[in-house]
Design a protein around this motif. Structure first.
Motif, PDB file in Angstrom:
ATOM      1  N   THR A  54       0.832  -1.193   0.000  1.00 59.73           N
ATOM      2  CA  THR A  54       0.000   0.000   0.000  1.00 59.73           C
ATOM      3  C   THR A  54       0.874   1.253   0.000  1.00 59.73           C
ATOM      4  N   GLY A  55       0.360   2.295  -0.643  1.00 62.70           N
ATOM      5  CA  GLY A  55       0.983   3.607  -0.619  1.00 62.70           C
ATOM      6  C   GLY A  55      -0.044   4.629  -0.174  1.00 62.70           C
ATOM      7  N   ALA A  56       0.314   5.433   0.806  1.00 59.72           N
ATOM      8  CA  ALA A  56      -0.616   6.442   1.301  1.00 59.72           C
ATOM      9  C   ALA A  56      -0.894   7.460   0.205  1.00 59.72           C
ATOM     10  N   GLY A  57      -2.167   7.815   0.030  1.00 64.61           N
ATOM     11  CA  GLY A  57      -2.550   8.764  -1.009  1.00 64.61           C
ATOM     12  C   GLY A  57      -2.250  10.198  -0.666  1.00 64.61           C
ATOM     13  N   GLY A  58      -1.903  10.469   0.564  1.00 63.22           N
ATOM     14  CA  GLY A  58      -1.580  11.818   1.011  1.00 63.22           C
ATOM     15  C   GLY A  58      -1.009  11.771   2.418  1.00 63.22           C
ATOM     16  N   VAL A  59      -0.797  12.938   3.006  1.00 57.43           N
ATOM     17  CA  VAL A  59      -0.273  13.117   4.359  1.00 57.43           C
ATOM     18  C   VAL A  59       1.229  12.825   4.408  1.00 57.43           C
ATOM     19  N   ALA A  60       1.660  11.646   3.926  1.00 57.06           N
ATOM     20  CA  ALA A  60       3.075  11.271   3.920  1.00 57.06           C
ATOM     21  C   ALA A  60       3.271  10.156   2.896  1.00 57.06           C
ATOM     22  N   PRO A  61       4.487   9.994   2.341  1.00 51.11           N
ATOM     23  CA  PRO A  61       4.743   8.949   1.340  1.00 51.11           C
ATOM     24  C   PRO A  61       5.046   7.604   1.997  1.00 51.11           C
ATOM     25  N   HIS A  62       4.079   7.112   2.747  1.00 47.17           N
ATOM     26  CA  HIS A  62       4.266   5.946   3.603  1.00 47.17           C
ATOM     27  C   HIS A  62       3.882   4.677   2.837  1.00 47.17           C
ATOM     28  N   VAL A  63       4.831   3.751   2.712  1.00 43.80           N
ATOM     29  CA  VAL A  63       4.609   2.473   2.050  1.00 43.80           C
ATOM     30  C   VAL A  63       4.585   1.374   3.102  1.00 43.80           C
ATOM     31  N   LYS A  64       3.619   0.474   2.982  1.00 53.02           N
ATOM     32  CA  LYS A  64       3.554  -0.678   3.877  1.00 53.02           C
ATOM     33  C   LYS A  64       3.356  -1.945   3.056  1.00 53.02           C
ATOM     34  N   VAL A  65       3.852  -3.062   3.594  1.00 47.29           N
ATOM     35  CA  VAL A  65       3.708  -4.368   2.953  1.00 47.29           C
ATOM     36  C   VAL A  65       3.098  -5.328   3.966  1.00 47.29           C
ATOM     37  N   PHE A  66       2.034  -6.005   3.550  1.00 48.65           N
ATOM     38  CA  PHE A  66       1.326  -6.947   4.416  1.00 48.65           C
ATOM     39  C   PHE A  66       1.335  -8.338   3.782  1.00 48.65           C
ATOM     40  N   SER A  67       1.521  -9.352   4.606  1.00 47.61           N
ATOM     41  CA  SER A  67       1.523 -10.728   4.134  1.00 47.61           C
ATOM     42  C   SER A  67       0.174 -11.098   3.537  1.00 47.61           C
ATOM     43  N   GLY A  68       0.207 -11.700   2.334  1.00 44.24           N
ATOM     44  CA  GLY A  68      -1.029 -12.199   1.760  1.00 44.24           C
ATOM     45  C   GLY A  68      -1.544 -13.426   2.477  1.00 44.24           C
ATOM     46  N   ALA A  69      -0.653 -14.110   3.219  1.00 47.47           N
ATOM     47  CA  ALA A  69      -1.045 -15.331   3.918  1.00 47.47           C
ATOM     48  C   ALA A  69      -1.837 -15.041   5.181  1.00 47.47           C
TER      49      ALA A  69
END
Length: 378
Positions: free
Chosen positions: A186-201
């Motif tokens: 995921t990439g935040a659409g605003g506020v900050a350029p925050h990227v997160k990765v979540f396990s699909g499992a």
């Protein structure tokens, strides 16, 4: 699309080529028996395999007393069902068959009253061979949702930036940890350029980082695919409006930034949209960018060298930006380019990634037209 299996028969203690036949056994059932040619090869093609993993064994049947029968080890062949998907500013999501372009279904992931726009991504999250559909709100406090590509049942949902975050989310799918399942980026659409990765499992957090300066409020767009050939997806980011068009590449395997470059020149600050797909057929994903404004300028960069491979205006004469995706629309094994303008009307174009020849063009949605986001599995 057909899948071809080739068995090579050899006798380590002899220079002679074994003679006989090879029986191809898939999921425990014999599919075909093929003569071994003069080079020791036997091949079999089939279009009947359903999406998902299949166990394949090649059994050699000799017709000479000089050789013994034998069998290969088991091979797992995963058959994919690919789609491309549009997400509308009206809240609608439409699914298309990657091969035929036929509309396979429409749904409203956030209900009929939501009109905040839906960003989309596709990828196999549960390992059943079907590309699953991830949706995220372009604005509003709503979760990222993952729907089965087999039957649109809900596979999971998460709030990547907390229950109060309303600036929208960009989403991608890629196998970041090598477990064979697509993970959610995921990439935040605003506020900050925050990227997160979540396990699909299991939905657990795999990684969290800021792609650009944490105080940049324009948000970050994300894409995921394997650029370096290590069988794990890499993350490519592009900034939203208000920041130079610096494309960055990150690896969760190696724990950091792998490189970056400017698309369109450093003076463009209208934001950039990004997608990934193997356009040149070298086995590595390439980087596809769409300018966020001023002109619908699409560029394609080599995923291995960052060399510019394509540059064109998707909608000549328009001053809108352009969103991009990738899908193998013509079945040649290479990614083709999907484009849609940032505003109305949502005219989707699909062009050959090498020749830029038009493969398809249509409205993403009917009335009301609105604008659209786009994603494909390639």
């Amino acid at each position: 699309r057909p899948v071809t299996f080739t068995a090579t028969v050899s006798a380590p203690a002899s220079t002679a080529v074994p003679t006989g036949t090879v029986t191809f056994v898939i999921d425990g059932g014999s599919q075909a028996t093929v003569d071994v040619d003069s080079g020791g090869h036997a091949s079999f093609s089939t279009s009947s395999l359903l999406p998902g993993p299949h166990t394949v064994v090649a059994q050699f049947n000799t017709n000479s007393a000089n050789f013994l029968n034998g069998a290969s080890g088991a091979l797992t062949q995963r058959v994919r069902k690919d789609y491309f998907v549009t997400g509308g500013t009206t809240g609608e999501v439409r699914i298309f068959d990657a091969t035929t372009g036929a509309i396979l279904g429409d749904f409203l992931p956030y209900g009929p009253s939501f009109t905040g726009g839906v960003t989309v991504a596709v990828g196999d999250v549960n390992g059943d061979g079907f590309a699953d559909i991830a949706t995220a709100p372009a604005s509003g406090v709503l979760p990222v949702m993952i729907f089965s590509g087999r039957d649109l049942s809900l596979l999971g949902a998460l709030l990547p930036y907390g229950a109060g975050f309303s600036a929208g989310v960009f989403v991608a799918v890629g196998d970041m940890n090598g477990d064979g399942l697509g993970d959610i980026i995921t990439g935040a659409g605003g506020v900050a350029p925050h990227v997160k990765v979540f396990s699909g499992a299991d939905g657990s957090l795999i990684a969290s980082f800021y792609a650009y300066a944490p105080n940049f409020a324009g948000g970050v767009r994300v894409a995921a695919a394997d650029l370096d050939g290590d069988d794990r997806a890499d993350i490519v980011t592009a900034p939203g409006a208000g920041f130079p068009p610096l494309i960055k590449i990150f690896s969760t395997r190696f724990g950091g930034e792998l490189g970056g470059f400017f698309a369109y020149g450093a003076n463009l600050t209208a934001g950039v949209f990004v997608a990934l797909g193997d356009v040149d057929g070298d086995g590595h994903a390439d980087i596809i960018t769409g300018a966020g404004g001023l002109a619908p300028h699409v560029e394609v960069f080599s995923g291995t060298t960052a060399a510019l491979e394509q540059s064109f205006l998707a909608y000549p004469g328009s001053s809108q930006g352009v969103r991009v995706g990738a899908v193998d629309r013509n079945g040649d094994g290479r990614a083709d380019l999907i484009t849609v303008p940032t505003g109305s009307p949502p005219v989707v174009r699909i062009v050959d990634g090498l020749t830029l020849a038009d493969l398809d063009a249509f409205f993403a949605f009917g009335s009301p037209l609105g604008a659209a986001f786009v994603a494909g599995s390639a």
